[in-house]
Scaffold this active site. Structure first.
Site, PDB file in Angstrom:
ATOM      1  N   GLY A 151       2.418   2.238   0.463  1.00  0.00           N
ATOM      2  CA  GLY A 151       2.195   0.805   0.570  1.00  0.00           C
ATOM      3  C   GLY A 151       0.911   0.316  -0.076  1.00  0.00           C
ATOM      4  N   TYR A 157      -5.630   6.269  -2.550  1.00  0.00           N
ATOM      5  CA  TYR A 157      -5.199   7.668  -2.459  1.00  0.00           C
ATOM      6  C   TYR A 157      -5.951   8.550  -3.451  1.00  0.00           C
ATOM      7  CZ  TYR A 157      -1.463   5.510   0.194  1.00  0.00           C
ATOM      8  OH  TYR A 157      -0.767   4.792   1.130  1.00  0.00           O
ATOM      9  N   HIS A 163      -7.577   6.226   2.296  1.00  0.00           N
ATOM     10  CA  HIS A 163      -6.414   6.904   2.878  1.00  0.00           C
ATOM     11  C   HIS A 163      -6.466   8.417   2.701  1.00  0.00           C
ATOM     12  CE1 HIS A 163      -4.669   3.262   4.082  1.00  0.00           C
ATOM     13  NE2 HIS A 163      -3.907   2.995   3.045  1.00  0.00           N
TER      14      HIS A 163
END
Length: 254
Positions: A151, A157, A163
Site C-alpha cells: 500500500g 520499503y 516499514h
C-alpha cells in the site's frame, strides 16, 4: 518451460489478478506453459489438521512426522497432492500476493504449511547422506520470483524506510522457505502504492512484470550463502572470519 503461478487475492478484479493475467499472457506468448493456483478461487483450505495425513484423531498429532509418514505412503489429502504435482512439473515458480500487516495473506501461508511438508519439501538427504537445505533441495536450480503489492510508496520499503527493508520483510519466505528448498531466488518485484493505482500505473507495473518474466532464467539470483559453501561451521553458524562483527539478516547474503 512450465511455470507454476501461485497467487492470493480475494477479488478477481484486483491489481493482483490483473497483473497475474498479464504475466500469464506474457509467458504463454513466449512459448511457456503456465499452471495457476489461484488460492481464493480454488477455495483453498489453509488449515493444517489430522485429516491431511489420514491421521487417527484419537492420537496426538506430531505434524511434521505425520506429514512425512503420509507422504511416503501416498496418503496425503488429494488437494495437497495436486499442488505437489504442480510443483513437480514446474521449471519455475511465481508467488504473488498483497502484503497484509507485513506478511503474506493467511491463505498463502497455509498453502506453504500444507504443501511444503517434511519428506517432500524438507527433511531430505543427498546421495552422500548430507541433509539438504539452503541452496540444495527439491526446488534446486529452479528460479522463484516473489511479486508483492504493497500500500505504501516504494521509499517506505527501502533500507531506511519506516516499514523496513523489503528484503528483510520477505526473508522468511525467500530465504527460509524458497532458498531452503533449493530455489534460485530472484530479487523480488515490489508493486508499491497499490491501493491508489491508476490505469497508467497498472500498465507501468505490467510492463515491469513482463520484463522480469522474460528474464527468469538470466536474472542473477539473490546471493544467499549456501549451507555447504564454506561460510558456515558444522553448527550452521557463520564462521567468525565471515563478515566479522556483523549480525542481522543481511549477513546471510554473500
Amino acid at each position: 518451460m512450465n511455470i507454476l503461478w501461485v497467487m492470493a487475492h480475494p477479488d478477481s478484479r484486483s491489481l493482483t489478478a490483473h497483473l497475474a493475467a498479464e504475466g500469464r499472457r506474457t509467458l504463454l506468448a513466449a512459448g511457456h506453459d503456465v499452471e495457476v493456483s489461484d488460492l481464493y478461487a480454488m477455495g483453498w483450505n489453509p488449515v493444517v489438521d489430522a485429516a491431511d495425513y489420514a491421521h487417527d484423531p484419537a492420537e496426538r498429532l506430531h505434524v511434521a512426522a505425520a506429514a512425512k509418514k503420509a507422504h511416503a505412503a501416498g496418503a496425503l489429502s488429494a488437494d495437497i497432492r495436486a499442488e505437489q504435482d504442480k510443483l513437480d512439473r514446474a521449471d519455475a515458480l511465481i508467488v504473488q500476493f498483497p502484503m497484509w500487516w507485513f506478511q503474506m495473506p493467511a491463505i498463502l501461508k497455509g498453502w506453504f504449511d500444507r504443501v511444503f511438508v517434511q519428506g517432500y519439501a524438507y527433511g531430505l538427504s543427498g546421495p552422500d547422506g548430507r541433509p539438504l537445505g539452503y541452496g540444495e533441495g527439491f526446488l534446486s536450480g529452479r528460479p522463484a520470483l516473489v511479486v508483492v503489492n504493497a500500500g505504501g510508496p516504494a521509499r517506505f520499503y527501502g533500507a531506511r524506510g519506516i516499514h523496513g527493508d523489503l528484503d528483510e520483510l520477505l526473508f522468511p519466505l525467500q530465504h527460509g522457505t524458497l532458498f531452503h528448498s533449493g530455489a534460485k531466488v530472484l530479487p523480488p518485484l515490489l508493486v508499491p502504492g497499490a491501493d491508489r493505482y491508476t490505469p497508467e500505473d497498472a500498465e507501468s507495473a505490467a510492463k515491469e512484470l513482463r520484463e522480469r518474466l522474460l528474464t527468469l532464467w538470466t536474472t542473477e539470483p539473490i546471493p544467499f550463502r549456501p549451507q555447504y559453501g564454506g561460510d558456515y561451521d558444522v553448527d550452521r553458524v557463520l564462521r567468525p572470519d565471515v563478515v566479522p562483527g556483523r549480525t542481522g539478516l543481511g549477513v546471510h547474503r554473500a
